[in-house]
Design an enzyme around this catalytic site. Structure first.
Site, mmCIF file in Angstrom:
data_model
loop_
_atom_site.group_PDB
_atom_site.id
_atom_site.type_symbol
_atom_site.label_atom_id
_atom_site.label_comp_id
_atom_site.label_asym_id
_atom_site.label_seq_id
_atom_site.Cartn_x
_atom_site.Cartn_y
_atom_site.Cartn_z
ATOM 1 C CG HIS A 101 -1.941 -1.109 1.184
ATOM 2 N ND1 HIS A 101 -2.901 -1.206 0.206
ATOM 3 C CD2 HIS A 101 -2.133 -2.177 1.993
ATOM 4 C CE1 HIS A 101 -3.642 -2.284 0.421
ATOM 5 N NE2 HIS A 101 -3.189 -2.885 1.491
ATOM 6 C CG HIS A 125 -2.299 -9.261 3.411
ATOM 7 N ND1 HIS A 125 -1.647 -9.137 4.614
ATOM 8 C CD2 HIS A 125 -2.256 -8.036 2.832
ATOM 9 C CE1 HIS A 125 -1.241 -7.885 4.754
ATOM 10 N NE2 HIS A 125 -1.590 -7.210 3.691
ATOM 11 C CD GLU A 144 -3.779 -11.716 7.967
ATOM 12 O OE1 GLU A 144 -3.587 -12.258 9.071
ATOM 13 O OE2 GLU A 144 -3.332 -10.599 7.679
ATOM 14 C CB THR A 177 -0.796 -10.798 10.606
ATOM 15 O OG1 THR A 177 -1.083 -10.411 9.262
ATOM 16 C CG2 THR A 177 -0.778 -12.305 10.719
ATOM 17 C CB SER A 200 2.110 -1.256 4.112
ATOM 18 O OG SER A 200 1.493 -0.066 4.545
#
Length: 326
Positions: free
Chosen positions: A37, A70, A122, A160, A261
């Protein structure tokens, strides 16, 4: 600077996997959704031949497909098999661990509660691998609505990319309602939690905090909210050019924090920008040392495992890596 700060091992591995696949197999290389991202990192990968799709049906039959950190639901895996895609699985090893744990708990007769954001890749991937009773809990109110076969055989798993501040109340409510609540064996991913805790520690030491990263990343937005709620002036910095003299006038100490990220290169660019505007002394606060480095999928290792140029950062010293593979 907070410590840890920026990209986590699972995201780093996924980006490096696409980069290496482009070298080994040539473009195009397809991936479901954007692998990271961050607009700059995605643009760089696209320029080199990566193609990000929202639906795997848009991928030509037989093409090289990378599963991101993910993971994907089992149905997506089966669809790729049916269509002859050449799949390279870059699912984070810690997410794969949740897949195995979900099956183990279901096989033992537990109702499995996945604490996470409904509809997230995910969460969908984990839930799809549970052959028994599975429940997705996103909010505190969801706990009271749970209907389970046996209150003495309920287990939970944590997405996560959720931090401890987002899950503590839900987990407490689950334990209150199901006193014999079970959870996964071994350590869970702490990347988000560690970055949130480090950012809050940072906020107590500075005049303002710059949260570096893309506003499209859920973990970055949440980090921004958490730091802002502590009372310190907080600003989202999506690129180094967003920082002007006016942003730092009157400030003696500025904190930099970044979610899992955010590429290292972006954090480095923000530091360089600050150095252009003012004399800077860098102080990295004490925090969690992250020595984890996940190995690339085995079929790509012959091409080398040097550090990603898109993410920045130096390779780990020999013996420092914790290696996983699927």
């Amino acid at each position: 600077m907070a410590k840890p700060c920026g990209v986590c091992a699972g995201v780093r591995r996924a980006v490096e996997t696409i980069e290496r696949a482009l070298v080994v197999y040539g473009p195009p290389v397809y991936a479901r959704h954007e692998i990271i991202h961050d607009r700059h990192a995605v643009d760089e990968l696209q320029a080199r031949g990566a193609v990000f799709v929202d639906d795997l049906s848009a991928v030509p039959d037989g093409a090289v497909v990378v599963f991101g950190a993910h993971g994907v639901a089992e149905e997506a895996e089966h669809d790729c098999e049916r269509r002859g895609h050449d799949v390279i699985d870059a699912t984070c090893p810690l997410v794969l661990k949740l897949h195995k744990e979900a099956r183990r708990l279901a096989d033992r007769g537990y109702d499995v509660v996945v604490v996470g954001r409904a509809g997230d890749d995910e969460v969908d991937a984990i839930a799809s691998r549970i052959p028994g009773r599975v429940h997705v809990v996103s909010h505190l109110a969801d706990v009271e609505r749970l209907e389970v076969a046996d209150p003495a055989r309920v287990a939970y798993l944590l997405q996560t990319t959720l931090g401890g501040l987002d899950t503590v109340d839900i987990v407490a409510a689950l334990k209150h309602r199901f006193p014999r609540l079970a959870t996964q064996d071994g350590d869970a991913c702490s990347a988000v939690h560690d970055r949130e805790r480090a950012a809050l520690k940072l906020a107590r030491r500075v005049d303002a905090v710059f949260v570096v990263g893309s506003g499209s990343a859920v973990t970055t937005r949440r980090l921004l909210e958490i730091v802002a709620a502590s009372g310190v002036p907080t600003r989202l910095v999506e690129n180094a050019g967003a920082i002007e003299h006016g942003n730092i006038d009157g400030l003696t100490a500025v904190g930099l924090a970044a979610g899992p990220s955010t590429p290292d290169k972006l954090v480095d660019a923000v530091v360089a920008r600050l150095k252009m505007l003012r004399p800077v002394e860098i102080d990295v606060l004490d925090g969690v040392e992250e020595f984890v480095r996940f190995r690339l999928p085995s079929r790509l290792r012959h091409a080398g495992e040097r550090s990603s140029p898109g993410l920045g950062g130096a390779p780990l010293a020999p013996g420092a890596a914790l290696s996983h593979d699927r």
